[in-house]
Design a protein around this motif. Sequence first.
Motif, short mmCIF file in Angstrom:
data_model
loop_
_atom_site.label_atom_id
_atom_site.label_comp_id
_atom_site.label_asym_id
_atom_site.label_seq_id
_atom_site.Cartn_x
_atom_site.Cartn_y
_atom_site.Cartn_z
N GLU A 44 55.05 35.84 34.31
CA GLU A 44 55.50 34.50 33.91
C GLU A 44 54.96 33.42 34.84
OE1 GLU A 44 58.32 37.38 31.98
OE2 GLU A 44 57.30 37.22 33.91
N ASP A 45 54.90 33.73 36.13
CA ASP A 45 54.37 32.75 37.08
C ASP A 45 52.88 32.52 36.86
OD1 ASP A 45 54.64 31.07 39.53
OD2 ASP A 45 53.26 32.57 40.36
N ALA A 76 52.53 30.23 33.89
CA ALA A 76 52.88 28.85 34.22
C ALA A 76 51.75 28.17 35.00
CB ALA A 76 54.17 28.81 35.02
N GLY A 104 61.26 33.89 27.89
CA GLY A 104 60.76 33.47 29.19
C GLY A 104 59.25 33.25 29.20
N ALA A 122 57.37 29.71 29.89
CA ALA A 122 56.33 29.58 30.92
C ALA A 122 55.08 28.92 30.37
CB ALA A 122 56.01 30.95 31.50
#
Length: 335
Positions: free
Chosen positions: A85-86, A89, A115, A119
């Motif tokens: 997810e990071d 993003a 999620g 993101a």
Amino acid sequence: MPRPENPQLIDTFGRVATDLRVSLTDRCNLRCTYCMPAEGLDWMPGEQVLSDDELVRLMRIAVEQLGVTDIRLTGGEPLLRPGLEDIIARVTALSPRPRLSMTTNGIGLAKRAAGLAAAGLNRINVSLDTVDPETFVTITRRDRLSHVVAGLAAARDAGMTPVKVNAVLIRGLNETEAVPLLKFCLAEGYHLRFIEQMPLDAQHGWNRGEMITAAEILEMLGAEFTLTPFPVARGGAPAERWLVDGGPGDVGVIASVTRPFCAACERTRLTADGAVRSCLFSNDETDLRSLARAGARDEEIADAWRATMWGKLAGHEINDAGFAQPIRPMSAIGG
């Protein structure tokens, strides 16, 4: 022929690569018979895999300096990548913002779809070769069909549309699944894409005779549905599309073997260990990871990437007598 001063990923045949496929890991939690042996493979050691910072840097160079507009995250199974997810993003924060999609087997997607969408993931493709539980176990060696079905629904509910389903048909295994798969996708609002089985298995056991061809798939579907050519030009998309019973539903076939679309290819590929490939079937790679770890500037990495794509061949040569299957399997290259 000298390469002209052009910042994009051009080649000698006039193609421009704007679509980047990025493998996040070679690991997978299924053991599909046409992809790898039951015991799995020797996965890449952790130090060989690009770090998050290295991954994002290379994607940033592709977007900012090389004209890449679309990025698809692949594997192996990308949901197994820690910090996914990071990464998403950070990629969607790039400028200009690329369109970001992902190909997954759907295991674990149900809990993470919202999620992933939050993101910044725009769209998702889920691999599914059957809607029959017993056949699913036979193909994947895992009893997880319900997890994949739940993942598909979660992706749709999270707004990652159109949700696409990728299916491979193999003679004697799931060749009767064409119609049930299309009925399932039409009922659920998913976009089905059949893909001819390609010589990318780890066992190097691909047999052309086991492959269900595009013509056969269309014949099977034509016995149940009325298919008419999709009214919008295909462009560089790999799938030939047909409206089903007049629409709005449609179905696509990616005929990489019997109807190659190399002349319109817009793709460049980055493996999980940082190698650039100009073609899915190439046996030549350029190691960007070593450049990055040796302190190369962005411009030097971009130039190496450009040189790789400039040398891209006209086609994959699957149908030529001298074709050699890539040493790396699909799980290591990325889809």
